[in-house]
Motif scaffolding. Structure first.
Motif, PDB file in Angstrom:
ATOM      1  N   MET A  26       0.845  -1.199   0.000  1.00 27.10           N
ATOM      2  CA  MET A  26       0.000   0.000   0.000  1.00 27.10           C
ATOM      3  C   MET A  26       0.881   1.251   0.000  1.00 27.10           C
ATOM      4  N   PHE A  27       0.609   2.129  -0.942  1.00 28.57           N
ATOM      5  CA  PHE A  27       1.227   3.444  -0.969  1.00 28.57           C
ATOM      6  C   PHE A  27       0.254   4.367  -0.236  1.00 28.57           C
ATOM      7  N   ILE A  28       0.751   5.297   0.538  1.00 27.96           N
ATOM      8  CA  ILE A  28      -0.137   6.278   1.154  1.00 27.96           C
ATOM      9  C   ILE A  28       0.418   7.674   0.887  1.00 27.96           C
ATOM     10  N   HIS A  29      -0.390   8.513   0.267  1.00 30.59           N
ATOM     11  CA  HIS A  29      -0.039   9.916   0.044  1.00 30.59           C
ATOM     12  C   HIS A  29      -0.889  10.764   0.973  1.00 30.59           C
ATOM     13  N   TRP A  30      -0.232  11.316   1.968  1.00 32.29           N
ATOM     14  CA  TRP A  30      -0.980  12.100   2.953  1.00 32.29           C
ATOM     15  C   TRP A  30      -0.167  13.317   3.353  1.00 32.29           C
ATOM     16  N   HIS A  39      -5.625  17.211  -5.704  1.00 28.83           N
ATOM     17  CA  HIS A  39      -4.338  16.724  -6.195  1.00 28.83           C
ATOM     18  C   HIS A  39      -3.167  17.190  -5.333  1.00 28.83           C
ATOM     19  N   GLU A  40      -2.212  16.278  -5.163  1.00 29.18           N
ATOM     20  CA  GLU A  40      -1.042  16.613  -4.319  1.00 29.18           C
ATOM     21  C   GLU A  40      -0.096  17.608  -5.001  1.00 29.18           C
ATOM     22  N   TRP A  41      -0.330  17.851  -6.287  1.00 28.56           N
ATOM     23  CA  TRP A  41       0.459  18.860  -7.001  1.00 28.56           C
ATOM     24  C   TRP A  41      -0.283  20.203  -7.064  1.00 28.56           C
ATOM     25  N   VAL A  42      -1.280  20.380  -6.241  1.00 32.79           N
ATOM     26  CA  VAL A  42      -2.106  21.595  -6.326  1.00 32.79           C
ATOM     27  C   VAL A  42      -1.272  22.872  -6.212  1.00 32.79           C
ATOM     28  N   HIS A  88       6.085  15.154   1.139  1.00 31.74           N
ATOM     29  CA  HIS A  88       5.869  15.192  -0.313  1.00 31.74           C
ATOM     30  C   HIS A  88       6.422  16.506  -0.855  1.00 31.74           C
ATOM     31  N   HIS A  89       6.160  16.790  -2.136  1.00 29.53           N
ATOM     32  CA  HIS A  89       6.790  17.958  -2.765  1.00 29.53           C
ATOM     33  C   HIS A  89       6.460  19.273  -2.051  1.00 29.53           C
ATOM     34  N   GLU A  90       5.332  19.327  -1.377  1.00 26.16           N
ATOM     35  CA  GLU A  90       4.953  20.563  -0.673  1.00 26.16           C
ATOM     36  C   GLU A  90       5.881  20.850   0.521  1.00 26.16           C
ATOM     37  N   PHE A 130       9.410   4.166   3.467  1.00 30.21           N
ATOM     38  CA  PHE A 130       9.263   5.626   3.538  1.00 30.21           C
ATOM     39  C   PHE A 130       9.457   6.230   2.142  1.00 30.21           C
ATOM     40  N   TYR A 131       8.497   7.038   1.740  1.00 33.07           N
ATOM     41  CA  TYR A 131       8.652   7.888   0.560  1.00 33.07           C
ATOM     42  C   TYR A 131       9.212   9.200   1.083  1.00 33.07           C
ATOM     43  N   TYR A 132      10.220   9.725   0.419  1.00 34.55           N
ATOM     44  CA  TYR A 132      10.761  11.026   0.814  1.00 34.55           C
ATOM     45  C   TYR A 132      10.968  11.852  -0.450  1.00 34.55           C
ATOM     46  N   ILE A 189      13.004   2.577   0.795  1.00 34.37           N
ATOM     47  CA  ILE A 189      12.899   4.036   0.726  1.00 34.37           C
ATOM     48  C   ILE A 189      12.655   4.439  -0.722  1.00 34.37           C
ATOM     49  N   PHE A 190      11.752   5.403  -0.853  1.00 30.86           N
ATOM     50  CA  PHE A 190      11.280   5.807  -2.170  1.00 30.86           C
ATOM     51  C   PHE A 190      11.581   7.303  -2.327  1.00 30.86           C
ATOM     52  N   TYR A 191      12.757   7.614  -2.893  1.00 30.83           N
ATOM     53  CA  TYR A 191      13.105   9.014  -3.161  1.00 30.83           C
ATOM     54  C   TYR A 191      12.388   9.445  -4.433  1.00 30.83           C
ATOM     55  N   ASP A 192      11.865  10.695  -4.413  1.00 30.83           N
ATOM     56  CA  ASP A 192      11.058  11.118  -5.560  1.00 30.83           C
ATOM     57  C   ASP A 192      11.240  12.620  -5.811  1.00 30.83           C
ATOM     58  N   PHE A 193      11.578  13.132  -6.954  1.00 31.38           N
ATOM     59  CA  PHE A 193      12.116  12.431  -8.086  1.00 31.38           C
ATOM     60  C   PHE A 193      13.102  13.364  -8.783  1.00 31.38           C
ATOM     61  N   SER A 194      13.780  12.963  -9.802  1.00 35.16           N
ATOM     62  CA  SER A 194      14.770  13.800 -10.495  1.00 35.16           C
ATOM     63  C   SER A 194      14.247  14.231 -11.855  1.00 35.16           C
ATOM     64  N   ASP A 226      14.523   4.071  -7.927  1.00 38.59           N
ATOM     65  CA  ASP A 226      15.437   4.481  -9.013  1.00 38.59           C
ATOM     66  C   ASP A 226      15.264   5.933  -9.430  1.00 38.59           C
ATOM     67  N   ARG A 227      14.918   6.805  -8.479  1.00 37.59           N
ATOM     68  CA  ARG A 227      14.627   8.179  -8.897  1.00 37.59           C
ATOM     69  C   ARG A 227      15.641   9.201  -8.386  1.00 37.59           C
ATOM     70  N   LEU A 228      16.826   8.712  -8.005  1.00 31.67           N
ATOM     71  CA  LEU A 228      17.872   9.618  -7.523  1.00 31.67           C
ATOM     72  C   LEU A 228      18.753  10.117  -8.659  1.00 31.67           C
ATOM     73  N   PRO A 242       8.119   1.918 -12.725  1.00 26.03           N
ATOM     74  CA  PRO A 242       7.176   2.426 -13.720  1.00 26.03           C
ATOM     75  C   PRO A 242       5.882   2.859 -13.024  1.00 26.03           C
ATOM     76  N   GLU A 243       5.353   3.989 -13.457  1.00 25.74           N
ATOM     77  CA  GLU A 243       4.240   4.584 -12.713  1.00 25.74           C
ATOM     78  C   GLU A 243       3.083   4.927 -13.632  1.00 25.74           C
ATOM     79  N   GLN A 244       1.882   4.566 -13.238  1.00 22.86           N
ATOM     80  CA  GLN A 244       0.659   4.958 -13.935  1.00 22.86           C
ATOM     81  C   GLN A 244       0.550   4.418 -15.362  1.00 22.86           C
ATOM     82  N   SER A 269      -5.389  10.604  -9.037  1.00 18.05           N
ATOM     83  CA  SER A 269      -4.598  11.447  -8.137  1.00 18.05           C
ATOM     84  C   SER A 269      -3.980  10.581  -7.053  1.00 18.05           C
ATOM     85  N   TRP A 270      -2.862  11.019  -6.519  1.00 24.64           N
ATOM     86  CA  TRP A 270      -2.231  10.283  -5.405  1.00 24.64           C
ATOM     87  C   TRP A 270      -2.784  10.794  -4.080  1.00 24.64           C
ATOM     88  N   GLY A 271      -2.844  12.129  -3.978  1.00 30.16           N
ATOM     89  CA  GLY A 271      -3.428  12.725  -2.785  1.00 30.16           C
ATOM     90  C   GLY A 271      -4.947  12.682  -2.886  1.00 30.16           C
TER      91      GLY A 271
HETATM   92  C1  GLC Z   1       5.271  11.334  -9.067  1.00 32.86           C
HETATM   93  C2  GLC Z   1       4.570  12.517  -8.533  1.00 32.86           C
HETATM   94  C3  GLC Z   1       3.878  12.257  -7.311  1.00 32.86           C
HETATM   95  C4  GLC Z   1       3.726  10.904  -6.748  1.00 32.86           C
HETATM   96  C5  GLC Z   1       4.688   9.917  -7.288  1.00 32.86           C
HETATM   97  C6  GLC Z   1       4.347   8.498  -6.987  1.00 32.86           C
HETATM   98  O1  GLC Z   1       6.575  11.428  -9.218  1.00 32.86           O
HETATM   99  O2  GLC Z   1       5.358  13.633  -8.440  1.00 32.86           O
HETATM  100  O3  GLC Z   1       3.000  13.193  -6.907  1.00 32.86           O
HETATM  101  O4  GLC Z   1       4.067  10.996  -5.443  1.00 32.86           O
HETATM  102  O5  GLC Z   1       4.952  10.088  -8.563  1.00 32.86           O
HETATM  103  O6  GLC Z   1       5.224   7.609  -7.575  1.00 32.86           O
END
Ligand code: GLC
Length: 431
Positions: A26-30, A39-42, A88-90, A130-132, A189-194, A226-228, A242-244, A269-271
Motif C-alpha cells: 500500500m502506498f499512502i499519500h498524505w 491533487h497533491e500537485w495543487v 511530499h513535494h509541498e 518511507f517515501y521522501y 525508501i522511495f526518493y522522488d524524483f529527479s 530508481d529516482r535519484l 514504472p508509474e501509472q 490522483s495520489w493525494g
Molecule cells: C510522481 C509525482 C507524485 C507521486 C509519485 C508516486 O513522481 O510527483 O506526486 O508521489 O509520482 O510515484
C-alpha cells in the motif's frame, strides 16, 4: 583485527527477498494537500505561494486519524508492506523533525503522525517503507526551477536567486538520518524524483551519491528506488518504478530483467481528490495486480486519506474488494512470478507461477464456454482445480474437436463462472 572489524561499517545488503515474496503493498499519500482535496500537485498546478498555502497548515486537524484502522485495512486487503509519504513535494513533514517547523506537530493536529503509523502497520505484520520527496516547494534554500510553484514569477525568481542548494541537500541528509534512526527497521525508501536538464534538478543538486551512501550506511538492508538520477551508477538503485502505466513485459535494463514495482492509483490522483471520478473497479485492480506479478513485478497501490485522517468510502470499498479476492486467491500472487517460457500464455488469460510450490495459476480474464485450451501444457500437469473452492477441474490431454495437436491440455470448466473478480485455476505441475 577485532578492533578493525568493529570500526567497519556494515556492508550494504539490499534485501529484496521479502519484497519479491510480498508482491503487493500500500502506498499512502498524505499531507496538507489532503485539505485542498484537488491533487497533491495543487501548489504547482495553481502556482500557489507559501503564504496562500498556509491556510492548509493552519487548519490541518485530522481528528479521526486511526492508524490501526489503516493498518488493518491494508492487511485485510492482502497487502504485505506500506510506503508512506513522510514528506511530499509541498515540504510538509508528518514526523517531528528537528530540522524544520513545517511539520504536523505545529499544526492544530499537534501530533507526530508517523510514529504511530509505523507502529500500527508493523503490529499488523507489514513491512515499512518511507517515501521522501527530493523536491521541496517550501524550503527556503530550494532554488526555484521549472516545476516550482513560483516558476513564472520573475520577481520571485530574482529575489530568491541566492538560494543555496547545497544547504538544501544537507537538510535532506539530516532528515533522512532522522527517518532511518528513529523509526526502527525501514525496509524500503522511495526518493522522488529527479528531472535533470535545463532549469531542473538531478544528482548534482541532491548530492545523490552522498544521500544514497548515508541511506545504505544507516540501513544496510534497505531497498532503494530508481529516482535519484543514479540509474547508470552501480548500486545506484535496487528496483525500477514504472508509474501509472502497465508494463508490457518484465522491465529490463540493457536486456536484463530487473526488479520492479509499479505504483498505481485508484483514481487520477495520489493525494485525496474529492471531485475526481476516474475510479478503477475492483476487477480492474485485481487484473492489474495479477498482470504485474505475471511479469515479475510488485504492485504498490495508493490510498490518499482525507484531511480528517480517514480512508474514504471509495477507497475502502476497493480495498475490501481486493481483500475478498486475495483471501481466496493470494496463493496465485504471493511468492509468484512470471511463468517459465515453456508455458505459453493461453488466450484471454494471465499466468503466474510459484516455483517453490511448482504450481501454475491461470487467471481467466474471459470465462470460456466449457473448454479452456492450454497449448504446450500436455504432459506437464498432474492435477487441476479452481482456486476459489479447490474443486477439481477435469483435464484431457490432446486436442478435442479435430484441431491439429499443439501439445494441448484441455480443461473442462463449469459453465458458470466462479463468483470472483478474476477466477483462477490452479495447476499442480509434474515434478
Ligand atoms: C510522481 C509525482 C507524485 C507521486 C509519485 C508516486 O513522481 O510527483 O506526486 O508521489 O509520482 O510515484
Amino acid at each position: 583485527m577485532a578492533a578493525k572489524e568493529k570500526g567497519k561499517k556494515a556492508a550494504p545488503k539490499p534485501d529484496l527477498k521479502w519484497w519479491r515474496e510480498a508482491r503487493f503493498g500500500m502506498f499512502i499519500h498524505w499531507g496538507l494537500y489532503a485539505a485542498a482535496a484537488r491533487h497533491e500537485w495543487v501548489k504547482h498546478r495553481e502556482c500557489i505561494t507559501d503564504a496562500d498555502y498556509q491556510k492548509y497548515f493552519d487548519h490541518f486537524d485530522p481528528d479521526l486519524y486511526d492508524p490501526k484502522a489503516w493498518a488493518r485495512a491494508a492487511k485485510d486487503a492482502g497487502m504485505k508492506y506500506f510506503v508512506i509519504t513522510t514528506k511530499h513535494h509541498e515540504g510538509f513533514c508528518l514526523w517531528d523533525s528537528k530540522h524544520t517547523d513545517y511539520k504536523a506537530t505545529n499544526t492544530p493536529c499537534g501530533k507526530d503522525l508517523l510514529k504511530p503509523m509505523v507502529k500500527a502497520f508493523r503490529n499488523e505484520g507489514l513491512r515499512v517503507g518511507f517515501y521522501y520527496s527530493l523536491i521541496d516547494w517550501h524550503h527556503p534554500e530550494f532554488p526555484v526551477d521549472r516545476i516550482h510553484p513560483q516558476r513564472d514569477d520573475q520577481a520571485f525568481r530574482e529575489a530568491t536567486k541566492g538560494r543555496d542548494v547545497t544547504k538544501y541537500a544537507k537538510y535532506m541528509r539530516d532528515q533522512v538520518k532522522e527517518l532511518l534512526t528513529q523509526f526502527g527497521q525501514v525496509d524500503q525508501i522511495f526518493y522522488d524524483f529527479s528531472y535533470p536538464g535545463e532549469d531542473g534538478k538531478g544528482r548534482d543538486d541532491w548530492e545523490s551519491e552522498k544521500l544514497l551512501a548515508l541511506t545504505r550506511e544507516l540501513m544496510p538492508k534497505i531497498i532503494v528506488d530508481d529516482r535519484l538520477d543514479l540509474n547508470d551508477v552501480k548500486g545506484g538503485w535496487d528496483f525500477r518504478t514504472p508509474e501509472q502505466f502497465m508494463a508490457r513485459e518484465w522491465v529490463t535494463l540493457n536486456g536484463k530483467r530487473v526488479p520492479w514495482e509499479t505504483c498505481q492509483t485508484f483514481s487520477g490522483s495520489w493525494g485525496y481528490y474529492r471531485d475526481e471520478e476516474t475510479w478503477k473497479s475492483v476487477e480492474q485492480i485485481v487484473v492489474m495486480l495479477a498482470d504485474t506479478v505475471s511479469k515479475g513485478g510488485n504492485l504498490l497501490l495508493n490510498v490518499g486519506p482525507t484531511a480528517r485522517g480517514t480512508f474514504d468510502d471509495r477507497a475502502l470499498a476497493r480495498l475490501e474488494g481486493m481483500g475478498r479476492w486475495m483471501k481466496l486467491h493470494g496463493r496465485a500472487i504471493y511468492g509468484c512470478t512470471q511463468a517459465p517460457d515453456e508455458f505459453p500464455k493461453p488466450d484471454n488469460c494471465i499466468l503466474t507461477y510459484n516455483k517453490k510450490a511448482k504450481r501454475l495459476y491461470v487467471h481467466v480474464l474471459s470465462w470460456p464456454i466449457r473448454e479452456l485450451y492450454l497449448d504446450g501444457f500436455a504432459g506437464k500437469v498432474e492435477y487441476a482445480q479452481l482456486l476459489n473452492d479447490a474443486s477439481e477441474v477435469f483435464m484431457t490431454e490432446g486436442t478435442p474437436h479435430g484441431q491439429p495437436d499443439r501439445e494441448t491440455l484441455t480443461l473442462e470448466l463449469p459453465v458458470q463462472r466462479p463468483d470472483a473478480a478474476l477466477p483462477v485455476i490452479e495447476l499442480f505441475l509434474k515434478s
